[in-house]
Structures are given as structure tokens and as C-alpha cells.
Design a protein around this motif. Sequence first.
Motif, PDB file in Angstrom:
ATOM      1  N   ILE A  26      20.645   4.700  -0.621  1.00 35.00           N
ATOM      2  CA  ILE A  26      19.786   5.461   0.296  1.00 35.00           C
ATOM      3  C   ILE A  26      20.540   5.929   1.530  1.00 35.00           C
ATOM      4  N   GLN A  27      21.631   5.263   1.862  1.00 29.00           N
ATOM      5  CA  GLN A  27      22.425   5.719   2.992  1.00 29.00           C
ATOM      6  C   GLN A  27      23.185   6.997   2.651  1.00 29.00           C
ATOM      7  N   LYS A  28      23.401   7.208   1.367  1.00 30.43           N
ATOM      8  CA  LYS A  28      24.073   8.429   0.917  1.00 30.43           C
ATOM      9  C   LYS A  28      23.055   9.498   0.532  1.00 30.43           C
ATOM     10  N   ASN A  29      21.992   9.091  -0.145  1.00 31.63           N
ATOM     11  CA  ASN A  29      20.976  10.027  -0.629  1.00 31.63           C
ATOM     12  C   ASN A  29      19.623   9.319  -0.666  1.00 31.63           C
ATOM     13  N   PRO A  30      18.823   9.410   0.403  1.00 33.85           N
ATOM     14  CA  PRO A  30      17.556   8.678   0.468  1.00 33.85           C
ATOM     15  C   PRO A  30      16.613   8.953  -0.704  1.00 33.85           C
ATOM     16  N   SER A  31      16.665  10.164  -1.276  1.00 34.53           N
ATOM     17  CA  SER A  31      15.745  10.498  -2.358  1.00 34.53           C
ATOM     18  C   SER A  31      16.024   9.714  -3.637  1.00 34.53           C
ATOM     19  N   ALA A  32      17.151   9.003  -3.679  1.00 33.28           N
ATOM     20  CA  ALA A  32      17.440   8.190  -4.860  1.00 33.28           C
ATOM     21  C   ALA A  32      16.396   7.095  -5.038  1.00 33.28           C
ATOM     22  N   TYR A  33      15.891   6.539  -3.932  1.00 34.29           N
ATOM     23  CA  TYR A  33      14.911   5.455  -4.012  1.00 34.29           C
ATOM     24  C   TYR A  33      13.712   5.652  -3.093  1.00 34.29           C
ATOM     25  N   GLU A  34      13.591   6.839  -2.484  1.00 29.81           N
ATOM     26  CA  GLU A  34      12.424   7.148  -1.657  1.00 29.81           C
ATOM     27  C   GLU A  34      11.854   8.486  -2.095  1.00 29.81           C
ATOM     28  N   HIS A  35      10.557   8.512  -2.391  1.00 29.30           N
ATOM     29  CA  HIS A  35       9.954   9.734  -2.914  1.00 29.30           C
ATOM     30  C   HIS A  35       9.662  10.752  -1.822  1.00 29.30           C
ATOM     31  N   MET A  36       9.796  10.353  -0.536  1.00 25.32           N
ATOM     32  CA  MET A  36       9.549  11.250   0.586  1.00 25.32           C
ATOM     33  C   MET A  36      10.121  10.613   1.849  1.00 25.32           C
ATOM     34  N   ASP A  37      10.169  11.394   2.919  1.00 24.70           N
ATOM     35  CA  ASP A  37      10.606  10.880   4.213  1.00 24.70           C
ATOM     36  C   ASP A  37       9.463  10.048   4.800  1.00 24.70           C
ATOM     37  N   PRO A  38       9.646   8.752   5.011  1.00 22.10           N
ATOM     38  CA  PRO A  38       8.549   7.918   5.513  1.00 22.10           C
ATOM     39  C   PRO A  38       8.020   8.343   6.872  1.00 22.10           C
ATOM     40  N   GLU A  39       8.842   8.999   7.676  1.00 26.78           N
ATOM     41  CA  GLU A  39       8.392   9.411   9.007  1.00 26.78           C
ATOM     42  C   GLU A  39       7.299  10.464   8.951  1.00 26.78           C
ATOM     43  N   ARG A  40       7.172  11.165   7.837  1.00 23.76           N
ATOM     44  CA  ARG A  40       6.131  12.195   7.736  1.00 23.76           C
ATOM     45  C   ARG A  40       4.731  11.594   7.787  1.00 23.76           C
ATOM     46  N   VAL A  41       4.604  10.307   7.405  1.00 23.06           N
ATOM     47  CA  VAL A  41       3.305   9.641   7.484  1.00 23.06           C
ATOM     48  C   VAL A  41       3.322   8.531   8.540  1.00 23.06           C
ATOM     49  N   GLY A  42       4.316   8.549   9.410  1.00 23.39           N
ATOM     50  CA  GLY A  42       4.381   7.571  10.478  1.00 23.39           C
ATOM     51  C   GLY A  42       4.916   6.214  10.073  1.00 23.39           C
ATOM     52  N   ASN A  43       5.493   6.114   8.891  1.00 23.42           N
ATOM     53  CA  ASN A  43       6.062   4.847   8.440  1.00 23.42           C
ATOM     54  C   ASN A  43       7.568   4.855   8.709  1.00 23.42           C
ATOM     55  N   ARG A  44       8.253   3.824   8.277  1.00 22.28           N
ATOM     56  CA  ARG A  44       9.697   3.767   8.498  1.00 22.28           C
ATOM     57  C   ARG A  44      10.380   3.087   7.326  1.00 22.28           C
ATOM     58  N   ARG A  45      11.652   3.386   7.174  1.00 15.70           N
ATOM     59  CA  ARG A  45      12.467   2.724   6.160  1.00 15.70           C
ATOM     60  C   ARG A  45      12.774   1.308   6.622  1.00 15.70           C
ATOM     61  N   ARG A  46      12.650   0.352   5.697  1.00 20.15           N
ATOM     62  CA  ARG A  46      12.989  -1.034   6.004  1.00 20.15           C
ATOM     63  C   ARG A  46      14.026  -1.529   5.004  1.00 20.15           C
ATOM     64  N   VAL A  47      15.046  -2.165   5.513  1.00 19.92           N
ATOM     65  CA  VAL A  47      16.038  -2.813   4.655  1.00 19.92           C
ATOM     66  C   VAL A  47      15.837  -4.315   4.784  1.00 19.92           C
ATOM     67  N   ARG A  67       0.838  -1.193   0.000  1.00 24.98           N
ATOM     68  CA  ARG A  67       0.000   0.000   0.000  1.00 24.98           C
ATOM     69  C   ARG A  67       0.878   1.250   0.000  1.00 24.98           C
ATOM     70  N   PRO A  68       0.623   2.201  -0.908  1.00 28.46           N
ATOM     71  CA  PRO A  68       1.430   3.426  -0.941  1.00 28.46           C
ATOM     72  C   PRO A  68       1.393   4.167   0.394  1.00 28.46           C
ATOM     73  N   PHE A  69       2.467   4.788   0.737  1.00 28.44           N
ATOM     74  CA  PHE A  69       2.647   5.613   1.931  1.00 28.44           C
ATOM     75  C   PHE A  69       2.706   4.805   3.230  1.00 28.44           C
ATOM     76  N   THR A  70       1.768   3.883   3.471  1.00 26.26           N
ATOM     77  CA  THR A  70       1.657   3.269   4.794  1.00 26.26           C
ATOM     78  C   THR A  70       1.967   1.776   4.815  1.00 26.26           C
ATOM     79  N   GLY A  71       2.185   1.145   3.681  1.00 27.98           N
ATOM     80  CA  GLY A  71       2.444  -0.285   3.646  1.00 27.98           C
ATOM     81  C   GLY A  71       3.825  -0.638   4.187  1.00 27.98           C
ATOM     82  N   GLU A  72       3.960  -1.882   4.635  1.00 27.10           N
ATOM     83  CA  GLU A  72       5.242  -2.348   5.157  1.00 27.10           C
ATOM     84  C   GLU A  72       6.342  -2.247   4.108  1.00 27.10           C
TER      85      GLU A  72
END
Length: 346
Positions: free
Chosen positions: A148-169, A129-134
Motif C-alpha cells: 500500500i505504500q507503493k500502490n494503495p489500490s492494491a489493498y484499498e478499494h478507495m481513499d479512506p479520507e473521502r468518507v472521513g476514515n483513515r488508513r491504519r497499519v 463496518r464497511p467504509f467507516t469501521g476502524e
Amino acid sequence: MKTINAAVNGGADMVILCDTNGGILPHEVQNIMMEVMPSISLPVGIHVHNDGGLALANSLVAVRNGATIVQGTINGYGERCGNVDLISVIGNLQLKMGYQCLPEENLRHLTELSRFVSDVANVPPHNQRPFTGESAFAHKAGVHVSAIQKNPSAYEHMDPERVGNRRRVLVSDLSGKSNIEFKTREMDIRLGGNGYDSKRIVNEIKLLEDKGYQFEAAEGSLELLIKKVTGQFKEPFFLESFRVTTEKDQTGPSSSQATIKISVGDEEEITAAEGDGPVNALDNALRKALNSFFPQISEMKLVDFKVRVIEGTDGTGAKVRVNIESMDAQEVWSTVGVSENIIEAS
């Protein structure tokens, strides 16, 4: 326009344009809005379904052309293919298009809200699910994790914390050194001090995945594996043996019993229990055996239990993968087991 004019003349407070069969296209929505907006002074809204996969696009086009109301549902639940997902509507309007939908601090509750509604509806959360999915901000390929460790915007369209989500590796047979280093930092596991490195861990993961394991959705098992490979895991108890039986006669329901023997330090414990099936009986017996040593186990609850045949050519003798999701008062974790015996895999 006759229907809309009749509603306006009849004293309507607002006009909601409905695409109830879900088949309209974005350019058609724009043409309709351009015709309707100059003709009435009431607030105009949009109500669309997702039968053509365009509910979100149609809603955004309507807002761009003057709509001030979007009707939809959390997670897009609704008839047939669903309504527009209001979380995606809010995410795009506020974070991409500059419209104010919610106070900024409330945006951080969107992921929590999505999962709460899934729980209440008794529908498993959709990981993609966009924005909130795992998996919305999940990364697996080594080159992606390094980037993403150098430049998160390379593969993330936004900061996941803004919608309460988190980055998962994620860690799998596609993983590289970057994945392992990221996960070990996240899990607060030390690397390098005991002669093992990231490459050794990756090789062990690849070996197990060849046997049917998958660690992308089993971070609890992954953490145990890394600790074991690096010599940082101490077994809390040892399973010495178990036995499970299931009985069924012509008239009554089936019944299952399990006996289990464990050892904790120098102490041994043998217990027996019944259950609604062999897995439940074994679970009850294990909990009973461990409770005196680890009373906090009473707080553990099952969230989800999935069984999948890995390769079906052996029929009922095929190897299966069991994924279990568990939780306590603080966190949720997932584990994986593989065996030709579903009880052993569980």
C-alpha cells in the motif's frame, strides 16, 4: 400490483416497496422493479431488512432499476438483523456507481456520523463496518503494508479520507519491517540513530504477544513499547507500591479501598481512595496522587474497559488480558495489560 394501484388511486405521493421479513433476493427485486416501474409515474423507493444478509445488494439493485428512495438506518440498526446501512448505501451509490447522494464535502463526515450514532445508541462501534469501521482500511501483514505504500489500490478499494476514515497499519506477530517503519513515521518516532532497528522492535512485540499481549487494538501501548525499545521514553512517574481491599458484610453493599505510593522525580506521594470496586478505587487513588504533578489528568476519561481470559484451563487463576480505551479533549487512545491478577493487568 393491486395494493400499489390502490395507493396510487388514493393519492399517494410515492410508493415504497417493502421487504419487511428480509428474505428477498436481488434477482427477485429486479423482477419486481421491472414490473412496477412501467406501471406507475410516482417516485418508487425500497425498504429492506438484512435477515438474509442482502439488504445492501437489494437496495442497490432497486436503485439501478429506477428506485429514487432508499429507506434505512445509520449503521443498519433495526429489528432482528437490522435495516440496510445507509452509510454503505451512500458509499456504494456515490463512490462506485456514480449517483449523487450528498455533496462531496459531506461525505467526509460519514465516519464521524457513524460513530456519533453508535455513541448515542450506546452500541459499541463495529470495527469491521464497511467504509467507516476502524478496521475498514487496516493492514497487518507485512507484504500488504509494503504494497500500500507503493500502490494503495492494491489493498484499498478507495481513499479512506473521502468518507472521513483513515488508513491504519496494525502491528502484531505477523508484522514486518514495513509495519514498524510506517507506525514510527505516524507516531513521529526516530529509528536507527540509537542502534535499534525495526527487526528488534518486531522481536520484542512477538515476545510479548507470546505472553498474551495484543497490540492491534492498543496503539497507546505500542507507542510506549517502541519508545522504550529505542531508548526514547522517559518515565513520568514510578509506581512504588499499591494495596487494594474489598469488604462485604451480610447486609450492606461491598466497598473497596486502595492506597498507592508513587514517585515523581525526587518527590513521593502516598494517597488513599474509595471506589465502586477495586479497579475504580485504584484508579481514584492514582488520579489523586498524580493530580498535583499532572493536572491535565483530570481531563482523561474512560471510554471502554474489556477483560478477556487468554486461556481458561487454570480457571479463576488464568491469565487475563485487559484492554482499556481512554480519551481526553483531543484524542482517544487504547492500552493493554496482561497478568493472572486482573487488578495488576488493569
